[in-house]
Design a protein around this motif. Structure first.
Motif, PDB file in Angstrom:
ATOM      1  N   ALA A 179       0.833  -1.207   0.000  1.00 53.98           N
ATOM      2  CA  ALA A 179       0.000   0.000   0.000  1.00 53.98           C
ATOM      3  C   ALA A 179       0.865   1.254   0.000  1.00 53.98           C
ATOM      4  O   ALA A 179       0.636   2.186  -0.785  1.00 53.98           O
ATOM      5  CB  ALA A 179      -0.935  -0.012   1.200  1.00 53.98           C
ATOM      6  N   VAL A 180       1.877   1.269   0.864  1.00 54.39           N
ATOM      7  CA  VAL A 180       2.777   2.427   0.937  1.00 54.39           C
ATOM      8  C   VAL A 180       3.600   2.553  -0.342  1.00 54.39           C
ATOM      9  O   VAL A 180       3.726   3.643  -0.910  1.00 54.39           O
ATOM     10  CB  VAL A 180       3.707   2.310   2.161  1.00 54.39           C
ATOM     11  CG1 VAL A 180       4.742   3.425   2.160  1.00 54.39           C
ATOM     12  CG2 VAL A 180       2.891   2.336   3.454  1.00 54.39           C
ATOM     13  N   PHE A 181       4.127   1.432  -0.804  1.00 51.25           N
ATOM     14  CA  PHE A 181       4.949   1.426  -2.019  1.00 51.25           C
ATOM     15  C   PHE A 181       4.168   1.960  -3.215  1.00 51.25           C
ATOM     16  O   PHE A 181       4.675   2.784  -3.985  1.00 51.25           O
ATOM     17  CB  PHE A 181       5.438   0.001  -2.292  1.00 51.25           C
ATOM     18  CG  PHE A 181       6.277  -0.135  -3.536  1.00 51.25           C
ATOM     19  CD1 PHE A 181       7.647   0.038  -3.480  1.00 51.25           C
ATOM     20  CD2 PHE A 181       5.695  -0.452  -4.761  1.00 51.25           C
ATOM     21  CE1 PHE A 181       8.434  -0.084  -4.621  1.00 51.25           C
ATOM     22  CE2 PHE A 181       6.457  -0.586  -5.905  1.00 51.25           C
ATOM     23  CZ  PHE A 181       7.840  -0.401  -5.836  1.00 51.25           C
ATOM     24  N   GLY A 182       2.933   1.481  -3.380  1.00 51.03           N
ATOM     25  CA  GLY A 182       2.141   1.902  -4.533  1.00 51.03           C
ATOM     26  C   GLY A 182       1.870   3.388  -4.553  1.00 51.03           C
ATOM     27  O   GLY A 182       2.035   4.049  -5.584  1.00 51.03           O
ATOM     28  N   VAL A 183       1.460   3.935  -3.410  1.00 49.77           N
ATOM     29  CA  VAL A 183       1.153   5.365  -3.344  1.00 49.77           C
ATOM     30  C   VAL A 183       2.399   6.202  -3.626  1.00 49.77           C
ATOM     31  O   VAL A 183       2.365   7.157  -4.420  1.00 49.77           O
ATOM     32  CB  VAL A 183       0.561   5.726  -1.961  1.00 49.77           C
ATOM     33  CG1 VAL A 183       0.448   7.241  -1.800  1.00 49.77           C
ATOM     34  CG2 VAL A 183      -0.800   5.069  -1.783  1.00 49.77           C
TER      35      VAL A 183
END
Length: 213
Positions: A179-183
């Motif tokens: 989730a963090v990586f994608g954003v």
């Protein structure tokens, strides 16, 4: 068996991303799309026939056909130089289905990592719809970068966690990390790959893209 298919989904997403970025010739990407498309037909068919009526198994296996048909569609478009509009609108169908599968993974299957992964796929297939269905070809390079990255983080990495038996130990941490990586990464790519740097319409492969699963 599904984990084996997921590993090669990673490969085809990376290859198709490289194609959209202009790193490889479009026709040279067609065989991998046919190989993985065929594998993604065989895998869910086997899972469904051996499910003994288990509705959850059938439900999860059915989602794999969304990607099988995408890859076979891409392979045909690249091989015969077909217009990509039909593929683009099929990708819109995949987007809506992927959002449902994401919700099911969060709520019914209690698998937050694949809940996030299905959101990744919904985002990628939405880009395919915009580039191919709506002909916004200025987003081709951004879509290629997202596609190539997703090959590693939604295919290769979770597949090896599943195949080695570590997935259940790390699925919550994987969900948060993805989730963090994608954003962060896709947001930075959107800023870095400005419209002035995108691939021009003349360089867009007619049958591109990839997706999933």
């Amino acid at each position: 068996m599904a984990a084996v298919g997921l590993l090669f989904v990673g490969a085809v997403l990376f290859i198709n991303g490289a194609m959209l970025l202009g790193w490889i010739d479009a026709r040279s990407a067609a065989p991998m799309n046919f190989f993985v498309g065929a594998l993604q037909i065989i895998t869910p068919t086997y899972l469904i026939f051996t499910a003994n009526g288990n509705t959850d198994t059938i439900l999860q296996a059915a989602g794999l056909y969304l990607f099988a048909f995408t890859y076979l569609y891409v392979g045909l478009n690249l091989s015969f130089g077909l217009d990509g509009t039909g593929l683009g609108y099929f990708c819109f169908f995949v987007v809506l289905s992927a959002l449902v599968y994401s919700w099911l993974n969060f709520t019914r299957f209690h698998d937050p990592a694949f809940g996030v992964i299905w959101l990744y796929w919904a985002f990628l297939w939405a880009l395919f719809f915009v580039v191919l269905g709506l002909k916004v070809e200025s987003l081709t390079k951004y879509t290629g970068a997202v596609c190539a990255i997703e090959g590693w983080v939604t295919g290769w990495a979770p597949a090896f966690l599943l195949l080695t038996g570590y997935y259940n130990d790390f699925k919550t941490q994987l969900a948060i990390a993805l989730a963090v990586f994608g954003v962060v990464v896709f947001g930075l790519l959107a800023v870095t790959l400005r419209p002035g740097k995108y691939v021009t319409a003349e360089r867009v492969p007619t049958g591109a893209p990839a997706p999933a699963g």
